[in-house]
Motif scaffolding. Structure first.
Motif, PDB file in Angstrom:
ATOM      1  N   LEU A 158       0.833  -1.212   0.000  1.00 40.74           N
ATOM      2  CA  LEU A 158       0.000   0.000   0.000  1.00 40.74           C
ATOM      3  C   LEU A 158       0.863   1.255   0.000  1.00 40.74           C
ATOM      4  O   LEU A 158       0.591   2.228  -0.708  1.00 40.74           O
ATOM      5  N   LEU A 159       1.939   1.194   0.787  1.00 34.07           N
ATOM      6  CA  LEU A 159       2.905   2.291   0.791  1.00 34.07           C
ATOM      7  C   LEU A 159       3.503   2.429  -0.611  1.00 34.07           C
ATOM      8  O   LEU A 159       3.748   3.536  -1.093  1.00 34.07           O
ATOM      9  N   GLY A 160       3.702   1.297  -1.242  1.00 30.76           N
ATOM     10  CA  GLY A 160       4.242   1.294  -2.608  1.00 30.76           C
ATOM     11  C   GLY A 160       3.406   2.146  -3.543  1.00 30.76           C
ATOM     12  O   GLY A 160       3.938   2.935  -4.324  1.00 30.76           O
ATOM     13  N   HIS A 161       2.085   2.033  -3.448  1.00 33.68           N
ATOM     14  CA  HIS A 161       1.228   2.826  -4.341  1.00 33.68           C
ATOM     15  C   HIS A 161       1.460   4.332  -4.122  1.00 33.68           C
ATOM     16  O   HIS A 161       1.365   5.116  -5.059  1.00 33.68           O
ATOM     17  N   ILE A 162       1.763   4.722  -2.895  1.00 32.31           N
ATOM     18  CA  ILE A 162       2.059   6.143  -2.627  1.00 32.31           C
ATOM     19  C   ILE A 162       3.410   6.510  -3.251  1.00 32.31           C
ATOM     20  O   ILE A 162       3.565   7.557  -3.890  1.00 32.31           O
ATOM     21  N   TYR A 163       4.377   5.611  -3.092  1.00 32.38           N
ATOM     22  CA  TYR A 163       5.735   5.911  -3.565  1.00 32.38           C
ATOM     23  C   TYR A 163       5.883   5.857  -5.086  1.00 32.38           C
ATOM     24  O   TYR A 163       6.929   6.207  -5.614  1.00 32.38           O
ATOM     25  N   ALA A 164       4.839   5.439  -5.768  1.00 30.91           N
ATOM     26  CA  ALA A 164       4.864   5.530  -7.237  1.00 30.91           C
ATOM     27  C   ALA A 164       5.014   6.992  -7.647  1.00 30.91           C
ATOM     28  O   ALA A 164       5.414   7.300  -8.772  1.00 30.91           O
ATOM     29  N   ASN A 165       4.700   7.899  -6.715  1.00 32.53           N
ATOM     30  CA  ASN A 165       4.835   9.339  -6.996  1.00 32.53           C
ATOM     31  C   ASN A 165       6.254   9.856  -6.756  1.00 32.53           C
ATOM     32  O   ASN A 165       6.511  11.045  -6.920  1.00 32.53           O
ATOM     33  N   PHE A 166       7.146   8.996  -6.331  1.00 33.20           N
ATOM     34  CA  PHE A 166       8.524   9.412  -6.052  1.00 33.20           C
ATOM     35  C   PHE A 166       9.484   8.752  -7.036  1.00 33.20           C
ATOM     36  O   PHE A 166      10.613   8.445  -6.694  1.00 33.20           O
ATOM     37  N   ILE A 167       8.998   8.516  -8.236  1.00 31.02           N
ATOM     38  CA  ILE A 167       9.811   7.861  -9.264  1.00 31.02           C
ATOM     39  C   ILE A 167       9.949   8.782 -10.464  1.00 31.02           C
ATOM     40  O   ILE A 167       8.943   9.309 -10.964  1.00 31.02           O
ATOM     41  N   GLU A 168      11.162   8.949 -10.899  1.00 33.96           N
ATOM     42  CA  GLU A 168      11.374   9.693 -12.138  1.00 33.96           C
ATOM     43  C   GLU A 168      11.411   8.663 -13.258  1.00 33.96           C
ATOM     44  O   GLU A 168      12.317   7.833 -13.312  1.00 33.96           O
ATOM     45  N   PRO A 169      10.374   8.664 -14.114  1.00 32.08           N
ATOM     46  CA  PRO A 169      10.292   7.603 -15.123  1.00 32.08           C
ATOM     47  C   PRO A 169      11.480   7.588 -16.082  1.00 32.08           C
ATOM     48  O   PRO A 169      12.203   8.580 -16.164  1.00 32.08           O
ATOM     49  N   ILE A 170      11.643   6.503 -16.763  1.00 33.35           N
ATOM     50  CA  ILE A 170      12.721   6.349 -17.740  1.00 33.35           C
ATOM     51  C   ILE A 170      12.678   7.519 -18.721  1.00 33.35           C
ATOM     52  O   ILE A 170      11.592   7.910 -19.165  1.00 33.35           O
ATOM     53  N   SER A 171      13.860   8.059 -19.025  1.00 34.77           N
ATOM     54  CA  SER A 171      13.982   9.262 -19.860  1.00 34.77           C
ATOM     55  C   SER A 171      12.954   9.335 -20.967  1.00 34.77           C
ATOM     56  O   SER A 171      12.910   8.491 -21.841  1.00 34.77           O
TER      57      SER A 171
END
Ligand code: KG4
Ligand code: ZN
Length: 355
Positions: A117-130
């Motif tokens: 569940l925390l993972g779903h929040i942390y999807a917002n802390f990812i800089e996607p592949i260039s």
């Protein structure tokens, strides 16, 4: 630091690699591979846990290999392994957890057990592949305090996040999750499984004001939700329409679209209202959405519109669609920002893990 994330909580088998630097506010995505057994479950109209677990066994090693090769990495380059240990289906979780433990033991790599569940929040802390387009969209970094709305197949939760590792659960669904309601309503409407994306599709040509469905708890004093009454209301409406229709009693496409649009609007209204209320109460600087339902375009646009008109001072963050649904990149990101390695002997799957 390079983290290998593994995700096997339900019907997706995910492996991803991310790179995090000590002062970075977001991790950099290096590779993100997801194999889904969804087509199998679509045939049975829902997930049969035993089948999902069997598929996890088939996918886990190829998916890890592909995640490493896409990032041009080998196991020796991995500094830590972040693994979903709950919540989820026990059979599915076990495959990921036992694989991670084995890799940790063989390659002497620290393990970080991670809450899905925390993972779903942390999807917002990812800089996607260039990708030029995504770079612009995602260049901002969430600031705290943040209000996170997790809307997945099994969960609808509102949490307050004061900093990394500081999570306070504010409320959640008392019965069906938003995604679960969409999936059940999809079945009532005769749409394929899972209902969420099909309802979104059908809603495009529907009138969202054609049917007025109940919005329980929308004005309640807490941050709870309730969606099971919506499913019952749709069921009754559909039965009534069928009675009036031809002897075969089918629903026509326009009615399916109108019900879909009305259901979608009902769910979004409640989610937006409660999230905005929490953001106001806790002076949130960011609102973070996550989970499969956050892939819904109307939900994203409604949040965007509401926040811009309200002038709340909270910035909206929504992961890309592929990072909204289950994936391992979000697990790796969670591991990076909540770095707590645990000896592999002490890591066990926990299907009922919560906040
Ligand atoms: O987060 P997720 O991939 O898996 C869980 O952790 O549960 O969420 C799956 C849920 C399903 O209920 C599915 O119907 C819903 O997310 N979903 C959507 C959309 N895509 C997936 N709901 C509405 N609109 C979508 N586009
Ligand atoms: Zn999920």
């Amino acid at each position: 630091m390079i983290i290998l994330g593994l995700e096997t909580s339900c019907d997706e088998t995910g492996a991803a690699t991310v790179e995090g630097k000590s002062n970075s506010n977001k991790v950099k995505l290096l590779s993100n591979i997801v194999a889904s057994s969804l087509p199998l479950h679509a045939k049975s109209g829902g997930i049969i846990p035993e089948n999902a677990a069997r598929e996890q066994i088939k996918f886990i090693i190829p998916v890890i290999k592909e995640a490493l090769s896409k990032a041009r990495l080998e196991m020796k380059d991995i500094d830590s392994i972040a693994i979903t240990y709950g919540p989820g289906l026990i059979g599915s979780l076990l495959i990921g957890v036992e694989t991670a433990k084995t890799l940790s033991y063989i390659y002497r790599i620290p393990l970080i057990p991670t809450n899905h569940l925390l993972g779903h929040i942390y999807a917002n802390f990812i800089e996607p592949i260039s990708n030029f387009k995504f770079r612009i969209l995602n260049s901002a970094v969430p600031e705290f305090p943040a209000i996170a709305l997790i809307v997945s197949g099994g969960h609808t939760d509102l949490v307050l996040m004061r900093q990394h590792g500081s999570i306070r659960w504010l409320g959640g669904t008392r019965d069906d999750a938003a995604g679960e309601a969409l999936d059940k309503i999809g079945r009532i409407l005769g749409l394929p499984y899972p209902g969420g994306p099909y309802i979104e599709q059908a809603a495009k040509t529907g009138d969202p004001n054609k049917f007025i469905f109940p919005r329980p708890l929308i004005g309640s004093n807490d941050f709870d939700f309730s969606f099971s009454g919506l499913k019952t209301a749709v069921f009754r409406e559909v039965e009534a329409i069928k009675q009036l229709a031809s002897p075969e009693g089918g629903l026509n496409n326009q009615t399916i679209s109108d019900i879909s649009a009305s259901v979608q609007k009902t769910i979004i209204d409640v989610l937006v209202k409660k999230t905005v209320k929490a953001a106001k109460q806790y002076n949130a600087k960011s609102i973070l959405l996550g989970g499969g339902v956050a892939a819904n375009q109307t939900l994203r646009e409604t949040f965007n519109f509401k926040l811009s008109t309200l002038n709340l001072g909270a910035q909206l963050f929504v992961p890309t669609k592929s990072l909204s649904t289950d994936n391992a990149a979000m697990i790796a990101a969670t591991g990076f920002f909540n770095y707590k390695q645990i000896n592999w002997q002490k890591v066990d799957a926990n299907p009922s893990l919560y906040f």
